[in-house]
Each structure stands twice: as C-alpha cells, then as structure tokens.
Motif scaffolding. Structure first.
Motif, PDB file in Angstrom:
ATOM      1  N   TYR A 123       0.853  -1.190   0.000  1.00 54.99           N
ATOM      2  CA  TYR A 123       0.000   0.000   0.000  1.00 54.99           C
ATOM      3  C   TYR A 123       0.892   1.244   0.000  1.00 54.99           C
ATOM      4  O   TYR A 123       1.946   1.265   0.640  1.00 54.99           O
ATOM      5  CB  TYR A 123      -0.882   0.064   1.254  1.00 54.99           C
ATOM      6  CG  TYR A 123      -1.648  -1.191   1.580  1.00 54.99           C
ATOM      7  CD1 TYR A 123      -2.730  -1.599   0.809  1.00 54.99           C
ATOM      8  CD2 TYR A 123      -1.293  -1.968   2.683  1.00 54.99           C
ATOM      9  CE1 TYR A 123      -3.440  -2.754   1.126  1.00 54.99           C
ATOM     10  CE2 TYR A 123      -1.990  -3.122   3.012  1.00 54.99           C
ATOM     11  CZ  TYR A 123      -3.066  -3.510   2.223  1.00 54.99           C
ATOM     12  OH  TYR A 123      -3.767  -4.652   2.533  1.00 54.99           O
ATOM     13  N   ILE A 142       0.251   5.323   0.819  1.00 52.30           N
ATOM     14  CA  ILE A 142      -0.799   6.197   1.364  1.00 52.30           C
ATOM     15  C   ILE A 142      -0.288   7.625   1.422  1.00 52.30           C
ATOM     16  O   ILE A 142       0.728   7.909   2.068  1.00 52.30           O
ATOM     17  CB  ILE A 142      -1.220   5.718   2.766  1.00 52.30           C
ATOM     18  CG1 ILE A 142      -1.735   4.280   2.687  1.00 52.30           C
ATOM     19  CG2 ILE A 142      -2.277   6.646   3.365  1.00 52.30           C
ATOM     20  CD1 ILE A 142      -1.982   3.631   4.033  1.00 52.30           C
ATOM     21  N   MET A 185      -8.864   5.416  -3.698  1.00 49.69           N
ATOM     22  CA  MET A 185      -8.392   4.069  -3.392  1.00 49.69           C
ATOM     23  C   MET A 185      -8.500   3.257  -4.671  1.00 49.69           C
ATOM     24  O   MET A 185      -9.600   3.003  -5.167  1.00 49.69           O
ATOM     25  CB  MET A 185      -9.233   3.417  -2.281  1.00 49.69           C
ATOM     26  CG  MET A 185      -8.758   2.031  -1.907  1.00 49.69           C
ATOM     27  SD  MET A 185      -9.616   1.332  -0.449  1.00 49.69           S
ATOM     28  CE  MET A 185     -11.272   1.113  -1.091  1.00 49.69           C
ATOM     29  N   MET A 219      -1.635  -0.944  -3.878  1.00 49.83           N
ATOM     30  CA  MET A 219      -2.901  -0.225  -3.675  1.00 49.83           C
ATOM     31  C   MET A 219      -2.565   1.223  -3.345  1.00 49.83           C
ATOM     32  O   MET A 219      -1.889   1.493  -2.358  1.00 49.83           O
ATOM     33  CB  MET A 219      -3.703  -0.850  -2.532  1.00 49.83           C
ATOM     34  CG  MET A 219      -5.028  -0.157  -2.234  1.00 49.83           C
ATOM     35  SD  MET A 219      -6.282  -0.454  -3.500  1.00 49.83           S
ATOM     36  CE  MET A 219      -6.735  -2.157  -3.124  1.00 49.83           C
ATOM     37  N   LEU A 276      -3.676   4.804  -2.055  1.00 52.04           N
ATOM     38  CA  LEU A 276      -4.735   5.392  -1.230  1.00 52.04           C
ATOM     39  C   LEU A 276      -4.395   6.837  -0.915  1.00 52.04           C
ATOM     40  O   LEU A 276      -3.234   7.180  -0.681  1.00 52.04           O
ATOM     41  CB  LEU A 276      -4.893   4.622   0.077  1.00 52.04           C
ATOM     42  CG  LEU A 276      -5.261   3.147  -0.041  1.00 52.04           C
ATOM     43  CD1 LEU A 276      -4.104   2.286   0.441  1.00 52.04           C
ATOM     44  CD2 LEU A 276      -6.504   2.818   0.760  1.00 52.04           C
ATOM     45  N   SER A 329      -5.947  10.011   1.618  1.00 48.76           N
ATOM     46  CA  SER A 329      -6.900  10.275   2.703  1.00 48.76           C
ATOM     47  C   SER A 329      -7.776  11.496   2.471  1.00 48.76           C
ATOM     48  O   SER A 329      -8.677  11.765   3.263  1.00 48.76           O
ATOM     49  CB  SER A 329      -6.142  10.424   4.030  1.00 48.76           C
ATOM     50  OG  SER A 329      -4.980  11.205   3.871  1.00 48.76           O
ATOM     51  N   LEU A 336      -9.093   7.602   5.946  1.00 50.20           N
ATOM     52  CA  LEU A 336      -8.885   6.206   5.587  1.00 50.20           C
ATOM     53  C   LEU A 336      -8.972   5.373   6.855  1.00 50.20           C
ATOM     54  O   LEU A 336      -8.456   5.775   7.900  1.00 50.20           O
ATOM     55  CB  LEU A 336      -7.514   6.007   4.938  1.00 50.20           C
ATOM     56  CG  LEU A 336      -7.304   6.653   3.572  1.00 50.20           C
ATOM     57  CD1 LEU A 336      -5.832   6.555   3.163  1.00 50.20           C
ATOM     58  CD2 LEU A 336      -8.182   6.009   2.509  1.00 50.20           C
ATOM     59  N   TYR A 338      -8.520   1.276   8.363  1.00 47.16           N
ATOM     60  CA  TYR A 338      -8.098  -0.103   8.120  1.00 47.16           C
ATOM     61  C   TYR A 338      -8.689  -0.994   9.202  1.00 47.16           C
ATOM     62  O   TYR A 338      -8.472  -0.782  10.394  1.00 47.16           O
ATOM     63  CB  TYR A 338      -6.579  -0.215   8.135  1.00 47.16           C
ATOM     64  CG  TYR A 338      -6.075  -1.613   7.831  1.00 47.16           C
ATOM     65  CD1 TYR A 338      -5.995  -2.072   6.516  1.00 47.16           C
ATOM     66  CD2 TYR A 338      -5.698  -2.471   8.863  1.00 47.16           C
ATOM     67  CE1 TYR A 338      -5.545  -3.355   6.236  1.00 47.16           C
ATOM     68  CE2 TYR A 338      -5.249  -3.758   8.592  1.00 47.16           C
ATOM     69  CZ  TYR A 338      -5.167  -4.194   7.283  1.00 47.16           C
ATOM     70  OH  TYR A 338      -4.723  -5.464   7.003  1.00 47.16           O
ATOM     71  N   TRP A 358      -8.914  -1.801   3.571  1.00 47.27           N
ATOM     72  CA  TRP A 358      -9.011  -0.351   3.704  1.00 47.27           C
ATOM     73  C   TRP A 358     -10.374   0.135   3.245  1.00 47.27           C
ATOM     74  O   TRP A 358     -11.006  -0.474   2.372  1.00 47.27           O
ATOM     75  CB  TRP A 358      -7.935   0.349   2.877  1.00 47.27           C
ATOM     76  CG  TRP A 358      -6.564   0.264   3.453  1.00 47.27           C
ATOM     77  CD1 TRP A 358      -5.589  -0.622   3.110  1.00 47.27           C
ATOM     78  CD2 TRP A 358      -6.009   1.106   4.482  1.00 47.27           C
ATOM     79  NE1 TRP A 358      -4.462  -0.396   3.863  1.00 47.27           N
ATOM     80  CE2 TRP A 358      -4.689   0.656   4.710  1.00 47.27           C
ATOM     81  CE3 TRP A 358      -6.492   2.190   5.228  1.00 47.27           C
ATOM     82  CZ2 TRP A 358      -3.835   1.248   5.644  1.00 47.27           C
ATOM     83  CZ3 TRP A 358      -5.656   2.774   6.163  1.00 47.27           C
ATOM     84  CH2 TRP A 358      -4.354   2.321   6.375  1.00 47.27           C
ATOM     85  N   ILE A 363     -12.443   4.107   2.500  1.00 48.51           N
ATOM     86  CA  ILE A 363     -12.481   5.566   2.568  1.00 48.51           C
ATOM     87  C   ILE A 363     -13.725   5.953   3.349  1.00 48.51           C
ATOM     88  O   ILE A 363     -14.844   5.625   2.959  1.00 48.51           O
ATOM     89  CB  ILE A 363     -12.526   6.220   1.173  1.00 48.51           C
ATOM     90  CG1 ILE A 363     -11.244   5.923   0.393  1.00 48.51           C
ATOM     91  CG2 ILE A 363     -12.719   7.741   1.299  1.00 48.51           C
ATOM     92  CD1 ILE A 363     -11.256   6.473  -1.030  1.00 48.51           C
TER      93      ILE A 363
END
Length: 280
Positions: A197, A199, A208, A219, A221, A223, A233, A235, A240, A242
């Motif tokens: 991931y 972020i 996402m 992935m 992502l 926020s 975000l 988890y 994950w 949104i």
C-alpha cells in the motif's frame, strides 16, 4: 457512555487547522466516533504557513486537545509532517508519550507493508518556488471563504451546496494531469520498493485504487482532506475503506457492509493530557 467504532488504523490529512477552510467541528465529531489502535496524521494538520494569532477558534484547539487525549488513552499517534507544517520536520524522529513525529512511516498490517508519507516531495512548485506555493495557499483560503458565502446563500434558497475549488480543479486540464501524475509516480515507487500500500495526502483527492505494471502491483490510497471532502482512511478486517463524513456520517464499520447504523456521539469533555518525554 456511547459506543465507538473500533478500528486498527485511521489516517487523516490536510486538516489545515488555523485557516478558514478547516471544518474542525466535523473532524471532532469523527474523532469522537472512533477508537483506533493507531491514528496517523498524514501532514498539513496545523497550517503553520498561514498561521495567524487573529484566527484560531476554540474548535481548532479542541481538535489538538482531542488528539492528545487519544494519545493519553493509549492510542498510538503518528504525526507525518507535510509542507504546511514543515517546521515540525526539525523534530522528526521525536517521541512525546504516545505521539511520534516522522517524515514517513512504514506499517506492517497483517503481513503487508503500508508506506505512508504526505506527498509534497513530488510537488515541483513547492520544491522550486515555495513563495509561489504559499501565495497559492492564501488564494485557496480566500476561495474557500467565498465558497462558504455562496453555499450560505444557496442553502437559504433551498439549493444544493456547490464546490468552487472542485469545479476549477476538474475543469483545468493541467490540474487533472498533475493529480494523475502524482498517483502514478507514488504507485510506481511503491511497486519498485515492494510496498503493498502507498498512502498519501497533499492533493486533497480521496482515492483508493489498485495500480499495476509489469513489475508488480500496489494499492494507492489518499486520505483526502477536512476542507472540502471530509474524508479519512480506515483499516479494519484486513482491508481499507475511505470514510466520507457527508455520506457515511457515523455508520459502523462492520465486516458486512450492509449492516450499518450508529447513533451520534457527543463531544466529551476535553481533559488536559500529561505526557512524558522519552527518546525514540
């Protein structure tokens, strides 16, 4: 005492405390609705660039106190520095109680690696012309103020709210290209470094999506922010999500997405937290 949603990790960014665009009350409501093990503040939480003693409402101060309260209650708070709060980079790799200040962080989540950083490192306008970026920040703040007045008028006439900045961003090809390039560069670096991931924050675009090339996949992502989108975000259950304040409100994060519903959580009394200095 009302129930809070238990989640493993919550990530928020681009709150911009100390500016007119910040929606601190909505963020407080959100923070009061969750009980995370880790809270990642992914940059631009306090807008030091545009900080003014003339404008720092109580609601903005309560956000800071709320985060300190969460840390004192055992939540691990990771403050990842951004460009608007870059002064805090002087204190990178410092820990105060359960609060740590870093420039980037890698989290191990159920056998996978999440690479978290703000994202301004990709912004050429900031790296090469900081004064221009700051000027743009003031213009953005003015635009948000104008937008609030327009939305006040629209609400008086029973019309839907309208986002000027979103309209401008979506209509300017260069802005759309910048966002796409940002996502591509972050994802390619994550794949190259074998992160599952990546972020970011910074561009105020919650996202996402799975990114893939010949070398692998990751992935991506983002926020989002608490100026326009009111997103975070989360988890939990090895995945994950949104969180969108306007759409989700305080709906619970269950394994079954069809099971939702949770009553509003009132703002609890804010208590001054006592922290202990200790080395990282």
């Amino acid at each position: 005492m009302k129930l809070k949603r238990k989640i493993e990790v919550a990530v928020i960014s681009d709150v911009h405390l100390g500016t007119y665009g910040c929606h601190a009350k909505q963020l407080l409501t959100y923070l009061n609705s969750i009980q995370p093990k880790k809270l990642v503040l992914n940059g631009d939480i306090i807008d030091i660039w545009q900080f003014s003693k003339r404008y720092f409402p109580k609601s903005h101060l309560r956000v800071i106190k709320k985060i300190i309260d969460m840390a004192s209650d055992g939540v691990e708070v990771i403050y990842v520095t951004g460009n608007h709060d870059e002064m805090l980079r002087k204190f990178s790799d410092t820990t105060i109680g359960n609060i740590s200040i870093v420039d980037k962080v890698v989290l191990e989540l159920d056998g996978k690696k999440a690479w978290i950083f703000h994202g301004d490192v990709f912004d050429v306008s900031i790296q090469n012309a900081k004064w221009l970026a700051k000027l743009g920040g003031y213009g953005y703040d003015l635009l948000i103020l104008l937008n609030r007045f327009i939305n006040w008028c629209l609400e008086r006439f029973g019309k839907e709210k309208y986002s000027l900045s979103k309209r401008i961003k979506n209509s300017v090809k260069s802005a759309v290209k910048y966002i796409n390039d940002f996502e591509e560069v972050a994802s390619e670096l994550a794949i190259e470094n074998r992160y599952d991931y990546v972020i970011c924050g910074h561009i105020h675009q919650p996202k996402m999506l799975l990114k893939e090339n010949k070398h692998g996949k990751t992935m991506y992502l983002n926020s989002g922010d608490w100026v326009e989108n009111f997103t975070a975000l989360e988890y939990q259950f090895k995945r994950w999500k949104i969180y969108n304040y306007n759409h989700d409100k305080l709906s619970a994060f269950f394994a079954d997405e069809d099971i939702k519903g949770m009553e509003d959580v009132e703002l609890k009394d804010l208590i001054a937290a006592i922290t202990i200095n200790k080395p990282l």
